[in-house]
Design a protein around this motif. Sequence first.
Motif, mmCIF file in Angstrom:
data_model
loop_
_atom_site.group_PDB
_atom_site.id
_atom_site.type_symbol
_atom_site.label_atom_id
_atom_site.label_comp_id
_atom_site.label_asym_id
_atom_site.label_seq_id
_atom_site.Cartn_x
_atom_site.Cartn_y
_atom_site.Cartn_z
ATOM 1 N N SER A 112 0.832 -1.213 0.000
ATOM 2 C CA SER A 112 0.000 0.000 0.000
ATOM 3 C C SER A 112 0.861 1.256 0.000
ATOM 4 O O SER A 112 0.606 2.200 -0.754
ATOM 5 C CB SER A 112 -0.895 0.035 1.248
ATOM 6 N N THR A 115 2.400 1.793 -3.522
ATOM 7 C CA THR A 115 1.555 2.385 -4.580
ATOM 8 C C THR A 115 1.212 3.833 -4.243
ATOM 9 O O THR A 115 1.125 4.671 -5.138
ATOM 10 C CB THR A 115 0.261 1.568 -4.785
ATOM 11 N N PHE A 138 -6.607 -3.922 -7.366
ATOM 12 C CA PHE A 138 -6.391 -3.591 -5.954
ATOM 13 C C PHE A 138 -4.947 -3.144 -5.777
ATOM 14 O O PHE A 138 -4.024 -3.841 -6.198
ATOM 15 C CB PHE A 138 -6.688 -4.795 -5.066
ATOM 16 N N HIS A 139 -4.788 -1.997 -5.166
ATOM 17 C CA HIS A 139 -3.434 -1.464 -4.983
ATOM 18 C C HIS A 139 -3.194 -1.090 -3.529
ATOM 19 O O HIS A 139 -2.358 -0.244 -3.241
ATOM 20 C CB HIS A 139 -3.230 -0.258 -5.902
ATOM 21 N N GLU A 199 -2.268 -3.714 -12.348
ATOM 22 C CA GLU A 199 -1.671 -5.020 -12.084
ATOM 23 C C GLU A 199 -1.546 -5.683 -13.452
ATOM 24 O O GLU A 199 -2.572 -5.948 -14.085
ATOM 25 C CB GLU A 199 -2.596 -5.884 -11.233
ATOM 26 N N ILE A 235 1.943 -8.590 -6.337
ATOM 27 C CA ILE A 235 1.717 -10.041 -6.385
ATOM 28 C C ILE A 235 2.638 -10.701 -7.419
ATOM 29 O O ILE A 235 3.274 -11.717 -7.146
ATOM 30 C CB ILE A 235 0.251 -10.373 -6.723
ATOM 31 N N LYS A 260 5.304 -8.202 -1.000
ATOM 32 C CA LYS A 260 5.124 -9.648 -0.778
ATOM 33 C C LYS A 260 6.422 -10.456 -0.893
ATOM 34 O O LYS A 260 7.196 -10.483 0.049
ATOM 35 C CB LYS A 260 4.039 -10.160 -1.731
HETATM 36 N N1 PLP Z 1 -0.977 -4.143 -4.769
HETATM 37 C C1 PLP Z 1 -1.408 -5.377 -5.024
HETATM 38 C C2 PLP Z 1 -1.466 -5.851 -6.444
HETATM 39 C C3 PLP Z 1 -1.788 -6.226 -3.986
HETATM 40 O O1 PLP Z 1 -2.236 -7.452 -4.242
HETATM 41 C C4 PLP Z 1 -1.715 -5.746 -2.659
HETATM 42 C C5 PLP Z 1 -2.119 -6.600 -1.527
HETATM 43 O O2 PLP Z 1 -2.635 -7.670 -1.661
HETATM 44 C C6 PLP Z 1 -1.256 -4.450 -2.445
HETATM 45 C C7 PLP Z 1 -0.887 -3.672 -3.513
HETATM 46 C C8 PLP Z 1 -1.142 -3.913 -1.051
HETATM 47 O O3 PLP Z 1 -0.090 -4.541 -0.413
HETATM 48 P P1 PLP Z 1 -0.042 -4.601 1.195
HETATM 49 O O4 PLP Z 1 -1.144 -5.501 1.626
HETATM 50 O O5 PLP Z 1 1.335 -5.128 1.493
HETATM 51 O O6 PLP Z 1 -0.225 -3.208 1.672
#
Ligand code: PLP
Length: 414
Positions: A112, A115, A138-139, A199, A235, A260
């Motif tokens: 998070s 991004t 989802f970001h 993504e 991911i 991740k």
């Molecule tokens: N971006 C993508 C593509 C994700 O899948 C995720 C989380 O699943 C995130 C950003 C956010 O990452 P985090 O949960 O480490 O904040």
Amino acid sequence: MKSGELFERAKTLMPGGVSSPVRAIQPYPFYVAGAAGAYLKTLDGERLIDCCLGYGPLLLGHAPDAVRAAIEAQLADGWLYGTPCPGEVALAERIAADHPSIDMVRFVSSGSEATMAAIRLARAATGRQDIVKIEGGFHGAHDAVLVKAGSGATTMGVPDSAGVVADLVAHTRQVAYNDLEGLDALLSSSEDIAALIIEPVMGNVGPVLPEPGYLQEVRALTLDYDVLLIFDEVITGYRLGIGGAQVRYGVTPDLTTLGKIIGGGLPIGAFGGRRDLMAMVAPQGPVYQAGTFSGNPLTMAAGSAALGWLHENREIYARLDAGTRRIEEACAGAGGSFVRLGSMFKYFFRPAAPTNYAEAKESDTAAFRRFWEKMLKKGIFVPPSQFETNFLSAAHTDEIIEQIADAYSTCLSE
Ligand code: PLP
């Protein structure tokens, strides 16, 4: 103490009883007492094959020797310095070497944060305010990207959470995945678009795969309209191979976000890209970004160990690709659609593989839920949502994969 009792206590202490919403499985989630290799051991004494794998970071499986040894070695020397540590230089070198698009990188503590910062950097670099995201992409859980992803909100941002300022989210525009005409129309409609964040392979509704040529055309369009391209590989980074989706598809973004896997299972995020862009990040440039735990020696050690192991064991990518193909075969004829790419996979309760978020949402989620429960009874934990990607890890032996395939076959035919 069993999981059900613990969850009752948790609900009085934490919203929904959990630390992140998707974990609030009803009537109660199982609590994990330990994890090793491909297995989770629950507080209730069950042993489960894990196909959730922490939602993606654990490509080497739980507590792999290589990462564990690196963590243990670092523990002896402390785990937070508040000054630079040698490990961050090593991990940055590794990531830059593996991604032709990345000259410089900034470590943060979550995807998070990565991004959020990449979007801020794109706005600063272009002097424009709007961003484009993909519906259902989802970001992370920060304001600019928490925008309702649905057909009614194709081009106009609508906050997806209470407490998000509508004026801010109005700067987030949306377009469907695999829709090049829509993207062209959107990019041509405004001169105030700083970046497209995407993504490259959608991981948070599926997976949903890019149609042939889609990502190349996305790159061409963003160049045509002089819009920065941010690949969110939180991911897909190292999941789809060394260098992630950008190397696999041969597309060079301007900025990349990672997370991740690069932390070896410890909290991490990173953003990186071209030197001229990254030079704008503080303290070298005017785009502020900072974090207490950023680049901490423990995560850096775990990340370097994991990526080093992947370099030395590249054959696992082909083996896990064969593994998801084996599971796909076991699902043949069950009526739904199986989508897989490398070690990412999902069975959709929908006849045809979805090509975007709206199609993925047509899946029969009640059927998914019944299937999920049957799988759990058979000792297989897949993420508790039709819209979360399943994963395999290097710890999933061919024998374990065979067990997963058998369970899919049985649970889908029942
Ligand atoms: N971006 C993508 C593509 C994700 O899948 C995720 C989380 O699943 C995130 C950003 C956010 O990452 P985090 O949960 O480490 O904040």
